[in-house]
Each structure stands twice: as C-alpha cells, then as structure tokens.
Design an enzyme around this catalytic site. Structure first.
Site, PDB file in Angstrom:
ATOM      1  N   SER B  46     -29.913  -7.719  -8.406  1.00  0.00           N
ATOM      2  CA  SER B  46     -29.284  -8.864  -9.070  1.00  0.00           C
ATOM      3  C   SER B  46     -29.350  -9.787  -8.084  1.00  0.00           C
ATOM      4  O   SER B  46     -28.947  -9.905  -6.909  1.00  0.00           O
ATOM      5  CB  SER B  46     -28.019  -8.364  -9.457  1.00  0.00           C
ATOM      6  OG  SER B  46     -27.224  -9.489 -10.367  1.00  0.00           O
ATOM      7  N   GLU B  47     -30.033 -11.062  -8.653  1.00  0.00           N
ATOM      8  CA  GLU B  47     -30.382 -12.111  -7.715  1.00  0.00           C
ATOM      9  C   GLU B  47     -29.072 -12.852  -6.826  1.00  0.00           C
ATOM     10  O   GLU B  47     -29.341 -13.531  -5.836  1.00  0.00           O
ATOM     11  CB  GLU B  47     -31.122 -13.244  -8.234  1.00  0.00           C
ATOM     12  CG  GLU B  47     -30.540 -14.153  -9.373  1.00  0.00           C
ATOM     13  CD  GLU B  47     -31.032 -13.479 -10.866  1.00  0.00           C
ATOM     14  OE1 GLU B  47     -31.272 -12.511 -11.260  1.00  0.00           O
ATOM     15  OE2 GLU B  47     -31.009 -14.185 -11.563  1.00  0.00           O
TER      16      GLU B  47
END
Lengths: 235, 215
Positions: B46-47
C-alpha cells in the site's frame, strides 16, 4: 536546550508570516498534525503555500484552512476528498500544483538532504513533464524535478523523547519523516513525551536534530475517512 | 453476459504469481484481494507506507493509524512492515514491485493510460498512479469498456490528460481481456460469457487484433 512547549500556539509563536510555505505531514487524515493545524487556523496567517499530500476533508485537517481562505496555493498529489477544495480551485480562487505522490515524497526528501534536483521517469509524456528538463540515461528518458523546502514543517509522531527523537506508528508515518528534514523550523506534535533514554535508540525514526520544537497534542480526534470492517464469521 | 466488477477482479487475480509483490489501485482493483488463487502467496503493498496488507478489520480492531491508500481501515499480518512515503516509492519507482492493477478512465491502443483528471470538471489528482505505471514491472488495467453514454473508453488516442505513455500491458474490461506484448498492438484473448467478437469490435474505438482461437 528545551524543545518542549506547553501547547500548539506556544510552539508556533513567532514562526508565522503571511506568504510563507508550510509542509504538513499525513496521508488522508492519517498522521496529520491536527493540533498544530488548529493553531495555524487560529493564528490567522494568510496567503500560505501548503505542501501536503492531501488537503484534508471539508471540516477537518487542512480543510479548516481552506474554509478560512488562508491557503493561496496547495502542492499535493491527491485532493479528491475535499469539495471545498474542488470548488475553490475550479473558481480560480486557489492555486494548485499537482505532483505525482512519489515525486512529491522524493522532492521533500531531496530538499531536506540538500539535493537541489534529481531525475525521474515518473510523469514523462504527461502534463507534469511540460517545461521540465528532459535527459536520457541508458536510452530511457527522464525529467528533472527539484528539491522542496519549507519555512515551517508541521509533523505528527506517536512518541518523542525530550531530545525530539521521534517514533511514528503504523501507516501514520507516511510523509512525516521527510517533512521533518525539510523545514527551516520543524515543529512536531506527539501523543506521548518520554524522558531521554526511554526510547530504544535503534528504533528512532526521526533523530532529534530535525525537530526544533515539540508538543504533546492536547486532543486527538484521529478521524477515520473510510471506516471499513468485516463481520465476524458465525462460529 | 458482460462481466461484473467482481468477475473482472477475479480474472485479474489470475495474473498473480507466487511470491509477487503487488500494488492494487483504488476501486475495482481493491476487490482483487478477495480472489487470490489457492496456493499463490502474494504480498500486497500500500503506497501510503505498508508492505503485507491484511484484510479489513473486525469492528473492535479498527485503528485510525492503520489505513490503506484508499483511506480504508485495514489490518496487519505477521509479515507486515511499515515505512515512509519515500521508502514506499523507492519500492515502486525502483522497479521492486512485480505487478500493479489499476483503474482507468481511458486506455489507448498504444498503451497510453488516462486516469487522474477531467479538465474543468473534476479535480482529484494522480496520487501514486504516475509513479506506479512508470516504475512497476507489469501494469494491468481494469475498467468498464464503455462510458454511460455507450462510448468506447478503449480509444485510438486518449482525450484526457495522460497518466503515462505506453504503459498498459493488459486491459480487462466487462467484455473481455486484451493483452499486449511489449509495445505491440493489443490482442483480444478472452471474451466474457455470451459476448461476441463482433460486439467487442463494435464497442471498441482502438485498433485491436483478435486471437486466432476467437476468430
């Protein structure tokens, strides 16, 4: 030197001037310096350029500063959660500089590390690349992006010691560590301040050299944008 | 019968390979996590700063400090690590992520992708999408084949501002699957149930090839 101030207003005293550039940590509403943003609103300082990945929601986070029209320009990667923002921007009441999220993170990291520019593939062939220097490395085209600095960085961490060493918690870390390095002055707010020596030196995320002023936040609402849960399976 | 959102997500999940590090975009791509095939072990990135994303929390596990890039509450796993946005995008821009599955507004026949703004109308921003398409090894796009007016979103050339040029490796729509080798043309390789090649051609503005087994 004592870095600890009694509250957000005291920690920010003397740092504001109209037209200044401020970095504010957080991703969405996660890990935002909510107490310092409140004091920023109360100060009435105007014509701000704010560098932050998002712009809060209409009634929380940086959205509070849009309501009072204290922000002249936002530098962000995504502002889709804020209707006030969209309206002000489409009415030309607000300047906006979109940066790809990774470019934004790297520009801040670079600014804090004394690196004035760097090359990246991100955004080549898009609106983002217009007017920027292009350069080929090993047959691939890259664009130049510049480092970012701020007059003031506002960050949120979980714990600090009295030296200003910071530890973040889970995904509330996000942009806070880079922003702490890129402010001429960095003010941190945390949920707990412990005595020096009480944090494991191997587990410090932001060394105290990057933090000039520190407060324990008075209240943490920690609003959740998308509360998404699953049901417990029947036994 | 065209595919549903879940059908498209399930089809995209077949692109996952054992040991992959994968970034799933917001919207339909998020659903792909529900269809990871048995025996395939993937790590979701998840960035906003997390590797090893777990399922949504039970009501009593909700933690405001633990969200995904769609700002949804999420949980951690015993393999999870957390890191800054700079480290997160070092993974993405440095070519360390194997696969990115993204949504789109338009895809062009040359692999161009548009998914971040409609001038004068909608202002959202690109978030991490430009970084993902520039840096991740393989990019799969999921989108509806046509817009509400019935016009093709799979176009000769994108009309909206681009997210990246020549970046899409595979397109999954409600009508079928289009695959592309390198910078070549897209080839229709699979059809949704009861969808015909003629229907796909009629609803597609992009020039496409059709797989031998379908023609």
């Amino acid at each position: 030197m004592n870095k600890i101030y009694r509250d957000a207003a005291a920690a920010l005293d003397g740092l504001f001037f109209d037209g200044m550039t401020i970095m504010a940590g957080g991703f969405g509403l996660c890990g935002i310096p909510e107490n310092l943003i409140g004091a920023l609103r109360d100060s009435g300082v105007r014509d701000l350029t704010v560098i932050s990945n998002n712009a809060g929601v209409d009634d929380f986070g940086l959205g509070l500063l849009l309501q009072t029209r204290q922000i002249k320009k936002m530098v962000s990667s995504y502002v889709g959660e804020n209707k006030t923002f969209e309206r002000q921007y489409l009415n030309n009441e607000l300047e906006l500089e979109f940066n790809p999220q990774g470019t934004l993170a790297e520009r801040i990291r670079a600014g804090g590390a004394g690196i004035p520019g760097f090359y990246t593939k991100t955004g080549v062939g898009t609106l983002i690349a217009e007017g920027k220097e292009h350069k080929d490395f090993s047959g691939e085209t890259y664009i130049m992006e510049t480092g970012l600095k701020a007059d003031l960085s506002l960050v949120k961490a979980w714990k600090a010691d009295t030296e200003g060493n910071l530890i973040y918690r889970k995904t509330a870390r996000n942009f806070n560590p880079m922003m702490a390095t890129a402010g001429k002055v960095t003010v941190a707010e945390v949920e707990e301040i412990v005595e020096k020596g009480a944090l494991d030196p191997d587990c410090i995320h932001t060394p105290g050299i990057f933090v000039q002023r520190l407060i324990k936040g008075a209240v943490y609402e920690k609003r959740i944008e998308q509360r998404t849960t699953r049901k417990k399976e029947a036994v | 019968m065209p595919w549903t959102r879940d059908d498209m997500a399930e089809r995209a999940a077949k692109e996952l390979k054992d040991g992959f590090y994968v970034n799933l975009g917001i919207g339909i791509p998020t659903l792909v996590a529900n269809y990871i095939p048995d025996g395939i072990d993937v790590t979701l990135q998840s960035e906003n700063g997390m590797l090893g994303m777990g399922p949504f929390p039970y009501e009593d596990e909700v933690d405001a400090d633990l969200i995904n890039a769609g700002k949804q509450t999420i949980t951690e796993l015993n393999r999870t690590s957390y890191f800054s946005s700079a480290d997160s995008f070092a993974m993405i821009r440095g070519g360390h992520i194997d696969l990115s599955i993204l949504g789109a507004m338009e895809v062009a026949e040359n692999g161009d992708l548009a998914n971040w703004m409609i001038p004068g109308k909608m202002v959202k921003g690109m978030g991490g999408a430009m970084d993902l398409v520039a840096g991740v090894k393989r990019v799969v796009v999921i989108m509806d084949h046509t817009n509400k007016a019935g016009e093709s979103k799979f176009k000769q050339a994108c009309t909206l501002p681009l997210t990246g040029t020549d970046v899409v490796d595979m397109l999954i729509t409600d009508l079928g699957v289009f695959e592309r080798n390198g910078s070549g043309a897209f080839m229709l390789t699979e059809l949704a149930p009861d969808v015909t090649v003629d229907e796909v051609k009629a609803k597609t503005e992009a020039a496409i090839e059709v797989g031998n087994h379908l023609s």
